[in-house]
Design a protein around this motif. Structure first.
Motif: not given
Length: 328
Positions: A36-41, A153-158, A282-284, A314-324
């Protein structure tokens, strides 16, 4: 850490060379935080109790036309509003300065104790965040199996879901918000042939940007120890490279597939992996740093309070761009 009684504190402060020579037998690498730090999240100083943003979920109707046709206009809402509230974690210690005088032969011992706590308290907060990074949080009425209280926090599976609600919107209604939740088929033979599963998941996450003029692809894959082992076994070539007469070298340790680095995390649940795009995460936090470590006097001049906390989301702004993905 023992219960904070006078006897427990007395035992702690009388330990000679508290810090020196101690080996770290507890921590695991926080690969999620490094990525996250390397990608400016991480985003700090983001004020407000809630965080609101808008996602485009609809487009206008297009009709083939003849030159004598007239246009019929219909109003289309181009997007929906999403909102997440802050959550967080905290840990604290209390040290009584009377213990210094009563139990410590040298003030260096209590300084070592303070240093130890201030170093390890952020580790405990990072551990909670890394664990819940993959969790449900309070989404879907679940608590993630988290041992960190009732407001994680609401994580990726949420966030990467195909039914239920995320950030105030029902993804069954706003289908453009549905994440790529994959299982079965090639994913159930991951232990034997993992690359077919990875290919399908990665391609599902390719998304356009700049009103279709550009394209974003994933840039990070996270999985647990077991699945990472399957990937290593599948990627290691059967031959050995001879570097000298008495040395044989074989095997790979760093994995990149379709240009995307694959990270092994001991916090990622077993038999699953996540394909992520850092442009849409984003991690805000409203604070100037993500992990706040503070030392101050409270209650009386004789009490030193150490406090460490994270507060944000943790803000997942566009969930459809990620996969679980769930594997075998």
């Amino acid at each position: 850490m023992p219960t904070q009684t006078a006897a427990a504190r007395a035992a702690l402060v009388t330990i000679a060379d508290f810090e020196k020579g101690a080996q770290d037998s507890e921590s695991d690498p926080f690969v999620e935080q490094k990525w996250m730090r390397a990608n400016g999240i991480p985003k700090t100083n983001k004020t407000g109790i809630t965080d609101d943003w808008k996602a485009m979920t609809a487009r206008g109707t297009v009709d083939a036309m003849t030159r004598d046709a007239t246009s019929t206009f219909s109003v289309v809402n181009p997007g929906v509003n999403l909102s997440l509230a802050n959550a967080g974690y905290k840990t604290s210690e209390v040290i009584h300065e009377t213990d210094i005088a009563e139990n410590s032969g040298s003030k260096q011992q209590i300084i070592d104790m303070l240093q130890n706590r201030l170093e390890w308290m952020p580790e405990a907060i990072h551990r909670a965040r890394a664990s819940d990074f993959y969790g449900y949080g309070i989404a879907q009425g679940q608590t993630n199996g988290s041992s960190f209280g009732t407001n994680p926090i609401i994580g990726l599976r949420g966030a990467i879901i195909t039914s239920g609600t995320y950030a105030g919107q029902n993804v069954a209604t706003e289908t453009a918000l549905k994440g790529q939740v994959l299982s079965g088929g090639v994913h159930q033979s991951f232990s034997i042939e993992p690359f077919q599963s990875l290919t399908q998941a990665i391609l599902a996450c390719y998304r356009g940007t700049d009103v279709g003029m550009g394209q974003y692809e994933p840039d990070g894959i996270f999985t647990g120890v077991t699945n990472f082992g399957y990937l290593l076994n599948a990627s290691n070539e059967p031959r050995r490279d001879v570097s000298s007469a008495d040395t044989l070298k074989t095997g790979k340790t760093n994995l990149v597939f379709m240009g995307i680095p694959i990270f092994m995390s001991r916090f990622c649940p077993d038999k699953m992996y996540f394909v992520l795009n850092s442009k849409f995460i984003q991690d805000r936090t409203p604070f100037d740093n993500h992990i706040q470590a503070r030392s101050k006097k409270e209650v009386s001049p004789l009490v030193m309070n150490l406090l460490c906390f994270y507060y944000g989301h943790l803000r997942v702004t566009l969930p459809r761009a990620h996969a679980f993905v769930t594997t075998d």
